[in-house]
Design a protein around this motif. Sequence first.
Motif, short mmCIF file in Angstrom:
data_model
loop_
_atom_site.label_atom_id
_atom_site.label_comp_id
_atom_site.label_asym_id
_atom_site.label_seq_id
_atom_site.Cartn_x
_atom_site.Cartn_y
_atom_site.Cartn_z
N ALA A 129 23.42 61.54 -11.63
CA ALA A 129 24.64 60.81 -11.45
C ALA A 129 24.54 60.11 -10.17
O ALA A 129 24.96 59.11 -10.17
N TYR A 130 24.09 60.69 -9.26
CA TYR A 130 24.06 60.37 -7.79
C TYR A 130 23.25 59.12 -8.07
O TYR A 130 23.63 57.95 -7.20
N ILE A 131 21.93 58.98 -8.35
CA ILE A 131 20.98 58.05 -8.45
C ILE A 131 21.54 56.96 -9.45
O ILE A 131 21.39 55.64 -8.88
N LEU A 132 22.30 57.28 -10.39
CA LEU A 132 22.86 56.11 -11.13
C LEU A 132 23.94 55.18 -10.48
O LEU A 132 23.96 54.16 -10.52
N THR A 133 24.72 56.08 -9.70
CA THR A 133 25.71 55.34 -8.82
C THR A 133 25.02 54.68 -7.51
O THR A 133 25.63 53.73 -7.08
N VAL A 134 23.80 55.25 -7.03
CA VAL A 134 22.92 54.38 -6.12
C VAL A 134 22.65 53.14 -6.60
O VAL A 134 22.57 52.05 -5.81
N MET A 135 22.20 53.07 -7.93
CA MET A 135 21.49 51.80 -8.48
C MET A 135 22.75 50.98 -8.82
O MET A 135 22.77 49.93 -8.45
N LEU A 136 24.25 51.46 -9.22
CA LEU A 136 25.05 50.74 -9.23
C LEU A 136 25.68 50.28 -7.75
O LEU A 136 25.77 48.95 -7.49
N ALA A 137 25.82 51.02 -7.04
CA ALA A 137 26.27 50.54 -5.39
C ALA A 137 25.44 49.73 -4.87
O ALA A 137 25.80 48.97 -3.92
N ARG A 138 24.05 49.64 -5.27
CA ARG A 138 23.22 48.62 -4.53
C ARG A 138 23.62 47.29 -4.99
O ARG A 138 23.17 46.20 -4.45
N ARG A 139 24.27 47.02 -6.08
CA ARG A 139 24.95 45.77 -6.45
C ARG A 139 26.37 45.32 -5.71
O ARG A 139 26.84 44.27 -6.01
N LEU A 140 26.77 46.23 -4.89
CA LEU A 140 28.13 46.16 -4.33
C LEU A 140 27.99 45.19 -3.11
O LEU A 140 26.57 45.11 -2.68
N PRO A 141 28.92 44.72 -2.64
CA PRO A 141 28.77 43.78 -1.29
C PRO A 141 28.28 44.61 -0.11
O PRO A 141 28.14 45.83 -0.18
N GLN A 142 27.69 43.71 0.72
CA GLN A 142 26.65 44.31 1.78
C GLN A 142 27.80 45.46 2.79
O GLN A 142 27.11 46.26 3.13
N ARG A 143 28.84 45.23 2.95
CA ARG A 143 29.72 45.96 3.74
C ARG A 143 29.70 47.31 3.12
O ARG A 143 29.81 48.33 3.73
N TRP A 144 29.64 47.45 1.80
CA TRP A 144 29.53 48.89 1.20
C TRP A 144 28.16 49.40 1.28
O TRP A 144 28.25 50.73 1.54
N ARG A 145 27.17 48.41 0.78
CA ARG A 145 26.05 48.98 0.85
C ARG A 145 25.26 49.71 2.13
O ARG A 145 24.63 50.51 2.10
N ALA A 146 25.91 49.16 3.46
CA ALA A 146 25.51 49.51 4.52
C ALA A 146 25.63 50.87 5.11
O ALA A 146 24.59 51.58 5.45
N SER A 147 26.58 51.41 4.61
CA SER A 147 27.00 52.97 5.04
C SER A 147 26.42 53.92 4.16
O SER A 147 26.29 54.96 4.32
#
Length: 368
Positions: A129-147
């Motif tokens: 579940a964590y990896i799936l959300t990582v894959m989803l989060a990589r598509r989020l805006p940069q300010r979310w991905r940075a942290s």
Amino acid sequence: MSHLSNVRYCYFDALRGFTMILVVFSHVLCHSVDIDIADSPLNLFFSSFRMPLFFFVSGFFAFKPLSLWSDAAIKDIMSRKFKVQVAGTALFLTLFSIFRFHRLPAWTDFTQFALGYWFTFTLFILFTAYILTVMLARRLPQRWRASGYGAVLTMMAAASAAFAIYYSICRPDWRPLRIFLFFISPLCFYYLPYFLLGMAARARTSLFEKILSHKGLTLILAIYVITAWAMWSLGHLRHIYDSGTAYGTANKLYGYLLSLPTLLLVVKTFYSLRGYFDRETPLSNTAKYIGRRTLDIYFLHYFFLPDLRFMKPFFLTHSSMTTEIIIAGSIALIIVALTLLTGRLIRSSPLLAHWLLGARPHPTESGT
């Protein structure tokens, strides 16, 4: 964010080793002597935080910044996790079923705590579940991905939605939804907050350690834990547990009320001893070694649990916390030593070490 790569948290290794000893100690009482957890106040206390602590530590070591999660890294780690946490666990479960019950495991063995081998199955689901959300989060805006918090927050939101849907549609008698092993198991939802807490602690290590360094934290947590368990022993909290079915809302509330503060108190204690565990002493090295071999102990210790049911009357009528620690604790340490020795023998073969215990291939073997 604190620098996360190439950092060895020795006190976390010792903490994991301590928790693994508690697991074996509990299984000696529950499986070998056949004493219910409720009949042993000491085991009940340990059980309130030992598995939550394992998921907390697992979440701590699972977290990495999104920038480190490349497609190749995801493929590699998911392959290794599947080999160990699914295929490896299924293999040891099958071997144990043949060894102890002289039969192959039945389907109900998988749906009912998997003969004790439920932890790695559940952990694999949480990590997936964590990896799936990582894959989803990589598509989020940069300010979310940075942290990296984008993945954590997305996972929390998705898990909350899944939890609500699961308990709204899954009736206890609805077998089609119960048959998918632990993919929709309440265990995943129950231990998810501890896994997420560990991830958050790793994501903000500096803040986490600053909180642990607070001078009054130990006293505050100790007062809460003593008060909570005193209320439990007097029956003031038992109605919370008794009023809910297993893993129901009331049962979860009971678990979190007692587990989270106790967990933090244990972590705080080991953090306070981090200077000792950073040193090379016989005791600290032993604790750290056990912590780095928890998978060996988890897979193998069931094979070494003796039949001690003849001692059950003694434990129920004359036992105390002291005798439980001396007798069950000594047996647990012997079992841990035997599993470490057996694991060492398995690891002497690179092939067996890789496929049974998930050891990384030696660089010369991988062609690098």
